[in-house]
Design an enzyme around this catalytic site. Sequence first.
Site, PDB file in Angstrom:
ATOM      1  N   ARG A  98      34.728  22.213  77.992  1.00  0.00           N
ATOM      2  CA  ARG A  98      36.098  22.531  78.413  1.00  0.00           C
ATOM      3  C   ARG A  98      37.008  22.085  77.270  1.00  0.00           C
ATOM      4  NH1 ARG A  98      39.076  21.612  84.111  1.00  0.00           N
ATOM      5  NH2 ARG A  98      37.769  23.423  84.479  1.00  0.00           N
ATOM      6  N   HIS A 125      38.089  31.486  81.779  1.00  0.00           N
ATOM      7  CA  HIS A 125      37.390  30.551  82.678  1.00  0.00           C
ATOM      8  C   HIS A 125      36.263  31.342  83.365  1.00  0.00           C
ATOM      9  CE1 HIS A 125      36.601  27.100  84.954  1.00  0.00           C
ATOM     10  NE2 HIS A 125      37.699  26.954  85.657  1.00  0.00           N
ATOM     11  N   GLN A 128      34.542  30.137  86.666  1.00  0.00           N
ATOM     12  CA  GLN A 128      35.392  30.316  87.845  1.00  0.00           C
ATOM     13  C   GLN A 128      35.268  31.747  88.366  1.00  0.00           C
ATOM     14  OE1 GLN A 128      37.475  27.872  89.400  1.00  0.00           O
ATOM     15  NE2 GLN A 128      37.378  29.473  90.942  1.00  0.00           N
ATOM     16  N   ASP A 219      47.002  31.019  91.140  1.00  0.00           N
ATOM     17  CA  ASP A 219      46.642  29.821  90.375  1.00  0.00           C
ATOM     18  C   ASP A 219      47.959  29.119  90.020  1.00  0.00           C
ATOM     19  OD1 ASP A 219      45.375  27.905  88.802  1.00  0.00           O
ATOM     20  OD2 ASP A 219      45.026  29.235  87.089  1.00  0.00           O
ATOM     21  N   CYS A 259      41.821  29.031  92.569  1.00  0.00           N
ATOM     22  CA  CYS A 259      40.749  28.331  91.846  1.00  0.00           C
ATOM     23  C   CYS A 259      40.860  26.815  91.974  1.00  0.00           C
ATOM     24  CB  CYS A 259      40.740  28.746  90.383  1.00  0.00           C
ATOM     25  SG  CYS A 259      42.286  28.370  89.553  1.00  0.00           S
ATOM     26  N   ARG A 287      31.345  27.281  93.193  1.00  0.00           N
ATOM     27  CA  ARG A 287      31.188  26.910  91.784  1.00  0.00           C
ATOM     28  C   ARG A 287      29.776  26.364  91.564  1.00  0.00           C
ATOM     29  NH1 ARG A 287      35.614  25.752  88.637  1.00  0.00           N
ATOM     30  NH2 ARG A 287      34.013  25.657  87.018  1.00  0.00           N
TER      31      ARG A 287
HETATM   32  N1  NVA Z   1      44.895  27.857  84.828  1.00  0.00           N
HETATM   33  C1  NVA Z   1      44.512  26.517  85.155  1.00  0.00           C
HETATM   34  C2  NVA Z   1      43.157  26.503  85.774  1.00  0.00           C
HETATM   35  C3  NVA Z   1      42.662  25.143  86.203  1.00  0.00           C
HETATM   36  C4  NVA Z   1      41.280  25.193  86.761  1.00  0.00           C
HETATM   37  C5  NVA Z   1      44.550  25.658  83.897  1.00  0.00           C
HETATM   38  O1  NVA Z   1      44.122  26.140  82.839  1.00  0.00           O
HETATM   39  O2  NVA Z   1      45.006  24.522  83.962  1.00  0.00           O
HETATM   40  N1   CP Z   2      38.909  25.305  89.195  1.00  0.00           N
HETATM   41  C1   CP Z   2      38.556  24.352  88.309  1.00  0.00           C
HETATM   42  O1   CP Z   2      38.038  24.631  87.232  1.00  0.00           O
HETATM   43  O2   CP Z   2      38.813  23.091  88.730  1.00  0.00           O
HETATM   44  P1   CP Z   2      38.722  21.771  87.841  1.00  0.00           P
HETATM   45  O3   CP Z   2      39.846  21.836  86.837  1.00  0.00           O
HETATM   46  O4   CP Z   2      38.904  20.655  88.830  1.00  0.00           O
HETATM   47  O5   CP Z   2      37.400  21.719  87.159  1.00  0.00           O
END
Ligand code: NVA
Ligand code: CP
Length: 301
Positions: A98, A125, A128, A219, A259, A287
């Site tokens: 990540r 992502h 997801q 989201d 998500c 997930r």
């Molecule tokens: N769009 C959000 C998704 C978190 C799982 C982010 O990137 O923070």
């Molecule tokens: N949806 C998702 O990726 O959640 P986290 O940021 O908690 O991993």
Amino acid sequence: MQHVLSVLDIQDQISDILKQAQIFKQGHGTVEPLKGKTLAMVFEKSSTRTRISFEVAMYQLGGFPLYLSTSDLQLGRGEIIEDTSRAMTRYVDGVMIRAREHQDVVKFSRNSRVPVINGLTNLEHPCQALADMLTILERKGSFKVKMVYVGDGNNVVNSLLLATALLGMDFTVACPPGYEPDPEITKEAFKIAEKTGSTLEVTPHVQKAVKGADVLYTDVWVSMGDEEEADQRLKDLQAYQINSELLKLADPEAVVLHCLPAVRDQEITEEVLNGPQSAVWDQAENRLHAQKALLYFLLKD
Ligand code: NVA
Ligand code: CP
């Protein structure tokens, strides 16, 4: 070497991965197929679902998950990502990352000896999207449905555009001008949709878009990394909230996805998030099942 940095990287296998996910969810499938395998999980940003579901997935598949925060790695002190990859991938069988910048994951993968999975970047992502497609399949029985995303055209939406196009699902993104999904990914998704027959649309007209939708998705308005723009985003996205009034415009059997993490009274209200049409907790659970299938597909002998 197969990496999964984008949904596009699994375009030929997405249906099989979803089938395998259903097999794992039902408690079937090979016992401990990843015995003796190690997955490094590198996090440059916070995570609840991704971290826990990958960690538990590896454990349940008989393998070993290794949690690594970039602030504890030499990466946090300036070791370049290429060298981190060259060394790390001599020890492990797979890496999930990540990262803030998608390009960093690309650089890592180019120097890797093992499969690399994108656990979220500013661009995509994919894990997801896999769980989301599994949830839709469970709730609706097929992909012959219309999904409408309401809000910021972010990383999650980019992956959803590709996944829906590949699976032949109709998908509309309702977002304010300036908050559209990535133009390159949108172009690619529209190209795929021409072949699979899915109808894709990006529009600012939220009420019109939501009419008759089978799935509503949203989201956060402020993604990780967008914090400096928070005030402006909250103003610009005001009209793009999933609330009871908006939900009434969708099909009466519509399900709501998010998500997570959610910010109540911004992109979604509590009433909808925990209401009878919400599938968000199944979606979060999925997930685990979807990633088990992805790990199995990438790491099994
Ligand atoms: N769009 C959000 C998704 C978190 C799982 C982010 O990137 O923070
Ligand atoms: N949806 C998702 O990726 O959640 P986290 O940021 O908690 O991993």
